[in-house]
Design a protein around this motif. Structure first.
Motif, PDB file in Angstrom:
ATOM      1  N   GLU A 295      13.513  -3.809  -8.890  1.00  0.00           N
ATOM      2  CA  GLU A 295      12.993  -4.654  -7.955  1.00  0.00           C
ATOM      3  C   GLU A 295      12.543  -3.772  -6.636  1.00  0.00           C
ATOM      4  O   GLU A 295      12.713  -3.790  -5.277  1.00  0.00           O
ATOM      5  N   ALA A 296      11.316  -3.039  -6.285  1.00  0.00           N
ATOM      6  CA  ALA A 296      10.640  -2.049  -5.698  1.00  0.00           C
ATOM      7  C   ALA A 296       9.570  -2.229  -6.119  1.00  0.00           C
ATOM      8  O   ALA A 296       8.931  -2.410  -6.939  1.00  0.00           O
ATOM      9  N   ALA A 297       8.597  -1.022  -4.868  1.00  0.00           N
ATOM     10  CA  ALA A 297       7.799  -1.346  -5.413  1.00  0.00           C
ATOM     11  C   ALA A 297       6.531   0.138  -4.065  1.00  0.00           C
ATOM     12  O   ALA A 297       7.375   0.545  -3.403  1.00  0.00           O
ATOM     13  N   LEU A 298       5.574   0.695  -4.906  1.00  0.00           N
ATOM     14  CA  LEU A 298       5.166   1.930  -4.377  1.00  0.00           C
ATOM     15  C   LEU A 298       4.330   1.580  -3.197  1.00  0.00           C
ATOM     16  O   LEU A 298       3.376   0.600  -4.321  1.00  0.00           O
ATOM     17  N   PHE A 299       3.950   2.164  -2.449  1.00  0.00           N
ATOM     18  CA  PHE A 299       2.480   1.504  -1.602  1.00  0.00           C
ATOM     19  C   PHE A 299       2.554   3.392  -1.397  1.00  0.00           C
ATOM     20  O   PHE A 299       2.996   3.794  -0.454  1.00  0.00           O
ATOM     21  N   THR A 300       0.693   3.425  -1.170  1.00  0.00           N
ATOM     22  CA  THR A 300      -0.011   4.523  -0.743  1.00  0.00           C
ATOM     23  C   THR A 300      -0.511   4.574   0.036  1.00  0.00           C
ATOM     24  O   THR A 300      -1.301   3.320   0.493  1.00  0.00           O
ATOM     25  N   ILE A 301      -0.362   5.286   1.045  1.00  0.00           N
ATOM     26  CA  ILE A 301      -1.594   5.143   2.094  1.00  0.00           C
ATOM     27  C   ILE A 301      -2.694   6.357   1.889  1.00  0.00           C
ATOM     28  O   ILE A 301      -2.488   7.560   1.991  1.00  0.00           O
ATOM     29  N   ARG A 302      -3.443   6.666   1.872  1.00  0.00           N
ATOM     30  CA  ARG A 302      -5.080   7.170   1.458  1.00  0.00           C
ATOM     31  C   ARG A 302      -6.023   7.316   2.670  1.00  0.00           C
ATOM     32  O   ARG A 302      -6.108   6.465   2.914  1.00  0.00           O
ATOM     33  N   THR A 303      -5.886   8.130   3.479  1.00  0.00           N
ATOM     34  CA  THR A 303      -6.988   8.216   4.718  1.00  0.00           C
ATOM     35  C   THR A 303      -8.192   9.204   4.890  1.00  0.00           C
ATOM     36  O   THR A 303      -8.476   9.944   4.018  1.00  0.00           O
ATOM     37  N   TYR A 304      -9.365   7.992   4.991  1.00  0.00           N
ATOM     38  CA  TYR A 304     -10.870   8.715   4.934  1.00  0.00           C
ATOM     39  C   TYR A 304     -11.338   8.898   6.353  1.00  0.00           C
ATOM     40  O   TYR A 304     -10.684   8.004   6.942  1.00  0.00           O
ATOM     41  N   PHE A 305     -11.778   9.515   6.581  1.00  0.00           N
ATOM     42  CA  PHE A 305     -12.815   9.413   7.450  1.00  0.00           C
ATOM     43  C   PHE A 305     -14.406   9.516   7.028  1.00  0.00           C
ATOM     44  O   PHE A 305     -15.163   9.912   7.341  1.00  0.00           O
ATOM     45  N   ARG A 306     -15.154   7.911   8.044  1.00  0.00           N
ATOM     46  CA  ARG A 306     -16.542   7.931   7.403  1.00  0.00           C
ATOM     47  C   ARG A 306     -17.371   8.177   9.315  1.00  0.00           C
ATOM     48  O   ARG A 306     -17.071   7.738  10.630  1.00  0.00           O
TER      49      ARG A 306
END
Length: 352
Positions: A295-306
């Motif tokens: 009953e869960a979810a993993l949420f990943t956030i990868r930051t990039y700059f252009r």
């Protein structure tokens, strides 16, 4: 929990303003441009994980590793050293969910990057996870909980508080976990956010999806379907989505609260100077991986700059960026911190 190694030297916090390299600084770097329709939109925008977006095998990786790794690692260690609870929070985060999340992360890392990560299982069903990038070895029990840490370098300061904390220090993504209860309600149960983009782990932990996103301009329609969106995150196949904004620096950590030793003006950013223009697309690649059995979810956030000065040289990309900024509502401009600088940014983009 046993930590092997002498007491480490404290990590100094005078490098918190250091900036990451842009995508353009490296040849063959993963590159995204999530505004090809030329409009600023607030929508779920979820597509199947692994969709081809022009980055070959990297598009099929949850965790993307590049030449910026050392900088991303340094920034995580600095954030943790400033005050761990400012960047890492849990709420009703059960051992079962924590173990499932750790298992998922380790399995993906060893599958996606066998040259960097290794995991061995003992006859006692314990685990030894090693990162060749950080030279850290994590020893886990049969439930995937952290027991010991070995390293050839100085220990992280403070010592790792949990397996999620330890794993977050091995990657270039921030991590959040959302959980669902039997009555269908949901809450943010864990967040490891060392690269915040003007939001705070402490302020969001324990809130449901709608409350978390309430400050986002244009989220009203989406929030009316918040429960359905969370159900999709947990029950459906893995997905990927993108978010973007504008920044006048490439600093990963833009926590809304400045560190004690820095002034608010130094820390805040988002001040565009047309005489000495610095402008970047801050792009977040977000992967959602459901764990329906838990009953869960993993949420990943990868930051990039252009670098927008490079984007500006491409007439098509410049046009898309220009019209996307022009399409922002007054509320979105406030939320993105662009009210005062919109006109000068558009003028700079229009100039040859």
């Amino acid at each position: 929990m046993v930590i092997r190694r002498p007491i480490a030297k404290p990590i100094f916090l005078d490098n918190l303003l250091l900036e990451a390299q842009t995508v353009e600084a490296f040849n063959g770097e993963v590159s995204y441009f999530p505004l090809m329709n030329g409009r600023y939109e607030v929508k779920p925008g979820m597509m199947p994980f692994g969709s081809c977006l022009g980055n070959n095998e990297a598009d099929g990786q949850v965790f993307q590793i590049d030449e910026n790794f050392k900088h991303y690692r340094q920034m995580k260690l600095l954030a943790r050293a400033e005050r761990l609870s400012k960047y890492y929070q849990t709420s009703n985060y059960s051992q079962a969910v924590a173990g499932a999340v750790a298992c998922l992360i380790i399995n993906r890392l060893t599958q996606e990057h066998p040259q960097y990560f290794d995991c061995q299982k003992s006859t006692a069903n314990t685990y030894k996870f090693h990162s060749y990038l950080t030279q850290e070895t994590l020893y886990l029990d049969a439930d995937w909980q952290l027991q010991q840490v070995e390293t050839q370098n100085n220990l992280a300061v403070p010592v790792y508080a949990s397996i999620l904390d330890a794993l977050a220090a091995q990657i270039q993504e921030d991590l959040t976990v959302i959980c669902r209860s039997q009555d269908g309600s949901n809450w943010l149960s864990a967040v490891h956010l060392c690269y915040p983009n003007h939001w705070s782990a402490e302020a969001k932990i324990g809130q449901d999806f709608a409350a978390i996103h309430a400050p986002v301009a244009g989220m009203e329609k989406i929030n009316r379907r918040a429960d359905a969106i969370v159900n999709t995150m947990i029950d459906r196949e893995p997905m990927v989505r993108f978010a973007w904004g504008l920044s006048t620096d490439t600093r990963l950590n833009h926590h809304p609260k400045a560190p004690p030793q820095l002034s608010v003006s130094q820390w805040h950013g988002r001040s565009f100077d047309s005489q000495h223009p610095r402008l970047y697309l801050r792009i977040e690649r977000q992967v959602i991986w459901g764990l329906p059995k838990h009953e869960a979810a993993l949420f990943t956030i990868r930051t990039y700059f252009r670098d927008c000065s490079v984007i500006k040289k491409d007439s098509m990309l410049r046009s898309k960026l220009y019209t996307a900024i022009e399409s922002m509502t007054p509320e979105s401009l406030v939320y993105k911190g662009l009210v005062e600088s919109k006109a000068s940014i558009l003028q700079w983009l229009a100039d040859d």
